[in-house]
Design an enzyme around this catalytic site. Structure first.
Site, short mmCIF file in Angstrom:
data_model
loop_
_atom_site.label_atom_id
_atom_site.label_comp_id
_atom_site.label_asym_id
_atom_site.label_seq_id
_atom_site.Cartn_x
_atom_site.Cartn_y
_atom_site.Cartn_z
N ILE A 137 -9.76 -0.60 16.37
CA ILE A 137 -10.16 -1.80 17.11
C ILE A 137 -9.77 -3.06 16.34
O ILE A 137 -9.39 -4.08 16.93
CB ILE A 137 -11.68 -1.78 17.42
CG1 ILE A 137 -11.97 -0.72 18.47
CG2 ILE A 137 -12.17 -3.15 17.89
CD1 ILE A 137 -11.35 -0.98 19.83
N CYS A 142 0.83 -1.21 0.00
CA CYS A 142 0.00 0.00 0.00
C CYS A 142 0.86 1.26 0.00
O CYS A 142 0.40 2.33 -0.42
CB CYS A 142 -0.94 0.00 1.20
SG CYS A 142 -0.09 -0.11 2.79
N ASN A 143 2.10 1.15 0.44
CA ASN A 143 2.96 2.34 0.53
C ASN A 143 4.03 2.43 -0.54
O ASN A 143 4.70 3.45 -0.65
CB ASN A 143 3.64 2.39 1.91
CG ASN A 143 2.68 2.81 2.99
OD1 ASN A 143 1.76 3.58 2.75
ND2 ASN A 143 2.87 2.29 4.18
N ALA A 178 -15.83 -1.17 16.20
CA ALA A 178 -15.43 -2.15 15.18
C ALA A 178 -14.72 -1.46 14.02
O ALA A 178 -14.73 -1.95 12.89
CB ALA A 178 -16.65 -2.91 14.67
N PRO A 232 7.78 -4.24 11.04
CA PRO A 232 8.32 -5.55 10.66
C PRO A 232 7.67 -6.19 9.45
O PRO A 232 8.24 -7.10 8.86
CB PRO A 232 8.06 -6.40 11.91
CG PRO A 232 6.82 -5.80 12.52
CD PRO A 232 6.88 -4.33 12.21
N GLN A 233 6.47 -5.74 9.05
CA GLN A 233 5.75 -6.42 7.99
C GLN A 233 6.48 -6.38 6.65
O GLN A 233 6.36 -7.29 5.83
CB GLN A 233 4.35 -5.82 7.81
CG GLN A 233 3.37 -6.13 8.92
CD GLN A 233 3.55 -5.22 10.12
OE1 GLN A 233 4.28 -4.24 10.04
NE2 GLN A 233 2.89 -5.55 11.22
#
Length: 424
Positions: A192, A50-51, A188, A113-114
């Site tokens: 969260i 996404c980045n 939600a 870390p992803q």
């Protein structure tokens, strides 16, 4: 041979452009094969998150114009629009960029870390597509090794820098064993959802999601094996909840002091850890006055996040030094690899010359020539053959004024002016 890292990221391109340049998982294999077929790239991998969307390439000679044109055409962008936000790194700068990305040093959230897992996936897809060869493969392995060293030897990824993770980390400090705890999540939304993911990863077995609409709560609950309830059911769930984390868009508090007091009595004053991430607040401030309640607000968490981010920034300098060492080590190994290829070719040439001279000597022996004479001819012939090509090239270099090359030859053949004197 040239390494290239080319792409766009959150620093150079808007969300709109990043969305248009992103590759879907279904596109990657075809895109990689097309990239190697249409551009001068011999090896290629694509990292798309996404980045960022980045191409990692190996080419005989740097040729980025065709790659940019392909990328623009593939995503139906104008070349000018892509050039305005694209960056290109070559050779050791490309190696450094890949290692910084994998280590989380180029991420929106420093040290996240992803990205390392995403880069490993990019490598796996490129292998599946058949577009990673020995050179880019070695670079990826060196990149993974450096990123692992950064994670192991620095604190860049140790402290949470998101509000959701900070909330779960505080819970972990209060409850030594989260496996035995029950969590009540109020709301939600995105925050969260992140809290639920972190709690799930920490081994919390019982998670309850309370929301105004049961449908949205059920979607989130299903993802993490949780239980969905309406906000009206909170008092019953509160009795069994050790952890309460709330983040809704309500303009008024939805959890008051009285409800918490009643729950504490039923719990026989077993402590409750509460985090109110919402602005305006979801939990009445007076709840924090109760014994056996640990109530934190979003401001408390921001202080934790700011302190942890400062800690990560301090670790970033050490991480940069490790990346620099990783780049130097990889480039040195690459240069050694190039020498191995030259040495292999030189050895093969020398062995051909040896075999030719040996065959000639064997024929002379069969024809009755004296063995001593054959040995002398063999030694002289082999010396002349081995000296011929270097002699021709050295004379040519000297005639062209390439005295730097002559100095290299002096070093290459381990010659020095005093060698003849010492041998006398």
């Amino acid at each position: 041979m040239a390494f290239i890292a080319l792409g766009i990221n959150h620093k150079t391109a808007s969300v709109d452009v990043r969305e248009r340049v992103a590759f879907t998982p279904e596109q990657l294999v075809d895109a990689l094969q097309q990239l190697c077929r249409i551009t001068p790239s011999r090896e290629a991998a694509i990292l798309s998150t996404c980045n960022r969307s980045e191409l990692y390439l190996e080419q005989d000679h740097p040729s980025t114009d065709e790659v940019l044109a392909w990328l623009a055409g593939y995503h139906n962008l104008s070349l000018e629009e892509l050039r305005a936000c694209a960056y290109v790194h070559q050779d050791d700068a490309a190696v450094r960029h890949m290692m910084r990305v994998a280590s989380g040093l180029d991420s929106m959230v420093l040290g996240e870390p992803q990205i390392l897992g995403q880069m490993k996936s990019a490598y796996a897809v490129a292998r599946e597509a058949g577009t990673v060869g020995p050179l880019l493969g070695r670079l990826f392995q060196a990149t993974f090794s450096t990123a692992k060293t950064v994670r192991t030897d620095t604190a860049i990824g140790e402290n949470p820098v998101s509000v959701a993770f900070a909330a779960v980390s505080l819970a972990r400090q209060i409850f030594s064993d989260l496996h035995r705890s029950q969590a009540l999540l109020i709301g939600a939304g995105e925050t969260i959802t992140l809290v639920a993911r972190h709690l799930h990863e920490q081994g919390v077995k019982r998670i309850v999601v309370a929301n105004r609409t049961l449908e949205r709560a059920s979607i989130l609950a299903e993802e993490f094996g949780a239980h969905a309830v309406l906000l009206a059911d909170m008092p019953q769930e509160l009795v069994n909840s050790d952890i309460v984390i709330s983040s809704t868009a309500s303009q008024l508090p939805i959890l008051g002091k009285g409800a918490v007091e009643r729950a504490l009595k039923q719990r026989r004053h077993k402590p409750i850890f509460m985090v109110d991430i919402a602005v305006p607040r979801d939990i009445e401030p007076e709840v924090g006055e109760l014994d056996d309640v640990y109530l934190y607000t979003v401001d408390d968490l921001h202080e934790v996040v700011a302190e942890n981010l400062k800690s990560r920034q301090g670790a970033a300098q050490a991480a940069e030094e490790l990346v620099g060492a990783g780049v130097d080590d990889f480039m040195q190994r690459l240069r050694e690899l190039a020498a191995v290829d030259v040495l292999r070719a030189y050895r093969q040439q020398a062995e051909r010359l040896r075999d030719d001279e040996l065959a000639k000597a064997q024929r002379m022996l069969q024809n009755g020539t004296c063995a001593e004479e054959v040995l002398a001819i063999l030694a002289r012939g082999l010396t002349n053959k081995l000296m011929h090509a270097p002699s021709v090239q050295l004379k040519k270099l000297s005639a062209d004024g390439r005295f730097d090359a002559l100095a290299v030859a002096q070093e290459l053949f381990a010659l020095d002016e005093g060698s003849d004197k010492r041998s006398q």
